[in-house]
Design an enzyme around this catalytic site. Sequence first.
Site, PDB file in Angstrom:
ATOM      1  N   TYR A   1       9.322   8.206  -1.741  1.00 14.88           N
ATOM      2  CA  TYR A   1       7.847   8.129  -1.721  1.00 14.88           C
ATOM      3  C   TYR A   1       7.235   9.402  -1.112  1.00 14.88           C
ATOM      4  O   TYR A   1       6.286   9.973  -1.668  1.00 14.88           O
ATOM      5  CB  TYR A   1       7.450   6.889  -0.914  1.00 14.88           C
ATOM      6  CG  TYR A   1       5.973   6.613  -0.831  1.00 14.88           C
ATOM      7  CD1 TYR A   1       5.288   6.041  -1.897  1.00 14.88           C
ATOM      8  CD2 TYR A   1       5.261   6.912   0.325  1.00 14.88           C
ATOM      9  CE1 TYR A   1       3.931   5.769  -1.806  1.00 14.88           C
ATOM     10  CE2 TYR A   1       3.903   6.637   0.421  1.00 14.88           C
ATOM     11  CZ  TYR A   1       3.247   6.061  -0.639  1.00 14.88           C
ATOM     12  OH  TYR A   1       1.894   5.795  -0.548  1.00 14.88           O
TER      13      TYR A   1
ATOM     14  N   LYS B   1       4.705  12.075  -2.840  1.00 17.80           N
ATOM     15  CA  LYS B   1       3.363  12.330  -2.290  1.00 17.80           C
ATOM     16  C   LYS B   1       3.201  13.787  -1.844  1.00 17.80           C
ATOM     17  O   LYS B   1       2.116  14.357  -1.943  1.00 17.80           O
ATOM     18  CB  LYS B   1       3.087  11.362  -1.137  1.00 17.80           C
ATOM     19  CG  LYS B   1       2.978   9.897  -1.587  1.00 17.80           C
ATOM     20  CD  LYS B   1       1.822   9.712  -2.562  1.00 17.80           C
ATOM     21  CE  LYS B   1       1.642   8.296  -3.038  1.00 17.80           C
ATOM     22  NZ  LYS B   1       0.503   8.136  -3.956  1.00 17.80           N
TER      23      LYS B   1
HETATM   24  P1  NAP Z   1      -1.425  -1.533  -4.563  1.00 21.19           P
HETATM   25  O1  NAP Z   1      -2.391  -2.444  -3.903  1.00 21.19           O
HETATM   26  O2  NAP Z   1       0.002  -1.943  -4.666  1.00 21.19           O
HETATM   27  O3  NAP Z   1      -1.991  -1.173  -6.010  1.00 21.19           O
HETATM   28  C1  NAP Z   1      -1.253  -0.336  -6.850  1.00 21.19           C
HETATM   29  C2  NAP Z   1      -2.027  -0.103  -8.123  1.00 21.19           C
HETATM   30  O4  NAP Z   1      -1.275   0.817  -8.931  1.00 21.19           O
HETATM   31  C3  NAP Z   1      -2.219  -1.366  -8.935  1.00 21.19           C
HETATM   32  O5  NAP Z   1      -3.530  -1.377  -9.456  1.00 21.19           O
HETATM   33  C4  NAP Z   1      -1.196  -1.219 -10.073  1.00 21.19           C
HETATM   34  O6  NAP Z   1      -1.637  -1.788 -11.293  1.00 21.19           O
HETATM   35  C5  NAP Z   1      -1.182   0.283 -10.245  1.00 21.19           C
HETATM   36  N1  NAP Z   1       0.026   0.781 -10.898  1.00 21.19           N
HETATM   37  C6  NAP Z   1       1.313   0.719 -10.469  1.00 21.19           C
HETATM   38  N2  NAP Z   1       2.136   1.291 -11.367  1.00 21.19           N
HETATM   39  C7  NAP Z   1       1.343   1.714 -12.388  1.00 21.19           C
HETATM   40  C8  NAP Z   1       1.597   2.372 -13.612  1.00 21.19           C
HETATM   41  N3  NAP Z   1       2.839   2.735 -13.972  1.00 21.19           N
HETATM   42  N4  NAP Z   1       0.546   2.650 -14.431  1.00 21.19           N
HETATM   43  C9  NAP Z   1      -0.714   2.292 -14.082  1.00 21.19           C
HETATM   44  N5  NAP Z   1      -1.015   1.669 -12.923  1.00 21.19           N
HETATM   45  C10 NAP Z   1       0.009   1.373 -12.107  1.00 21.19           C
HETATM   46  O7  NAP Z   1      -1.384  -0.096  -3.818  1.00 21.19           O
HETATM   47  P2  NAP Z   1      -2.457   0.616  -2.857  1.00 21.19           P
HETATM   48  O8  NAP Z   1      -2.039   0.410  -1.473  1.00 21.19           O
HETATM   49  O9  NAP Z   1      -3.831   0.309  -3.282  1.00 21.19           O
HETATM   50  O10 NAP Z   1      -2.123   2.140  -3.177  1.00 21.19           O
HETATM   51  C11 NAP Z   1      -2.909   2.927  -4.043  1.00 21.19           C
HETATM   52  C12 NAP Z   1      -2.496   4.379  -3.868  1.00 21.19           C
HETATM   53  O11 NAP Z   1      -2.730   4.776  -2.517  1.00 21.19           O
HETATM   54  C13 NAP Z   1      -1.011   4.623  -4.136  1.00 21.19           C
HETATM   55  O12 NAP Z   1      -0.832   5.873  -4.762  1.00 21.19           O
HETATM   56  C14 NAP Z   1      -0.419   4.669  -2.750  1.00 21.19           C
HETATM   57  O13 NAP Z   1       0.744   5.418  -2.698  1.00 21.19           O
HETATM   58  C15 NAP Z   1      -1.548   5.322  -1.971  1.00 21.19           C
HETATM   59  N6  NAP Z   1      -1.499   5.072  -0.538  1.00 21.19           N
HETATM   60  C16 NAP Z   1      -1.579   3.812  -0.055  1.00 21.19           C
HETATM   61  C17 NAP Z   1      -1.525   3.619   1.324  1.00 21.19           C
HETATM   62  C18 NAP Z   1      -1.630   2.258   1.938  1.00 21.19           C
HETATM   63  O14 NAP Z   1      -1.440   2.158   3.168  1.00 21.19           O
HETATM   64  N7  NAP Z   1      -1.908   1.212   1.199  1.00 21.19           N
HETATM   65  C19 NAP Z   1      -1.374   4.722   2.174  1.00 21.19           C
HETATM   66  C20 NAP Z   1      -1.291   5.974   1.633  1.00 21.19           C
HETATM   67  C21 NAP Z   1      -1.362   6.158   0.273  1.00 21.19           C
HETATM   68  P3  NAP Z   1      -1.098  -3.213 -11.873  1.00 21.19           P
HETATM   69  O15 NAP Z   1      -1.263  -4.225 -10.791  1.00 21.19           O
HETATM   70  O16 NAP Z   1      -1.992  -3.442 -13.040  1.00 21.19           O
HETATM   71  O17 NAP Z   1       0.323  -2.994 -12.280  1.00 21.19           O
END
Ligand code: NAP
Length: 248
Positions: free
Chosen positions: A156, A160
């Site tokens: 990951y 990133k």
């Molecule tokens: P999440 O709640 O698990 O949501 C992930 C989203 O990505 C879902 O809408 C999912 O869609 C979509 N997705 C996954 N694989 C995909 C694909 N192959 N094509 C299209 N869509 C896809 O995650 P989140 O926490 O909101 O994270 C969003 C972003 O922020 C990510 O890049 C993550 O790495 C980053 N981030 C998150 C955090 C944190 O603490 N949460 C911290 C730093 C960075 P479906 O449900 O339709 O499959």
Amino acid sequence: MAGVQGRVAIVTGASRGIGRAIALELGKQGASVVVNYNSSPAAAEEVVQAITEAGGKAVAVQANVSDEAQVEALFKAAVEAFGKVDIVVNNAGVTRDNLIIRMKPEDFDTVIDTNLRSAWLCCKAAIGVMMRKRYGRIINISSVSGVVGQSGQTNYSASKAGLLGLTKSLAREYANRGITVNAVAPGFVLTDLTKDLPAELVSQLNTVIPVGRWGAVEEIAHATAFLASDEASYITGQVLNVDGGMAM
Ligand code: NAP
């Protein structure tokens, strides 16, 4: 302020979590939003409904953004729906955490494909449509794990950190064509991605976040909407850490 008024935005992975919050915020601020999802059609439709009920415009488009043909279809659908693409937020992401000794090569490949290859494909498609208008805002959602590293996340963190190199290189390629490319690096935010982290790690994390708490999805969305706005025209190739002070 022009903000994102009248702009067309694609937000990848906008059915849940941070992507959902970004789609809602851009819609609220007057952009027409393409709500991309992969496997959650009902959740994506709910986001579209929330935007339209608030007076905005949105459509849901299914595409696995790690697949080139599906990315091309996503951009085609966006242009068909709204006539152009001004803003792309590369947000779709997954984790497959483990210590490297126990991590399978397929867990490395899945994370790199979903988090990094997808963004590269969407950037390539975005540049194709943005070049003609000499206007564009690309925002890549990275992570504090890509900035400072995180044990158990070699795959990951690599994906990133890779996004940061992509951001800076692409920013240089198109800086003189009205297209800005920036990254937002969130800290820890409670979503489906983080809800199963071990309780011990969660309490440890709170002690290393200077602000003393996790972030809210809306806090990531506000920072992203700023970088997507007309007013952010002189900011490119930057990494905006939205992490309560974790990386400084
Ligand atoms: P999440 O709640 O698990 O949501 C992930 C989203 O990505 C879902 O809408 C999912 O869609 C979509 N997705 C996954 N694989 C995909 C694909 N192959 N094509 C299209 N869509 C896809 O995650 P989140 O926490 O909101 O994270 C969003 C972003 O922020 C990510 O890049 C993550 O790495 C980053 N981030 C998150 C955090 C944190 O603490 N949460 C911290 C730093 C960075 P479906 O449900 O339709 O499959």
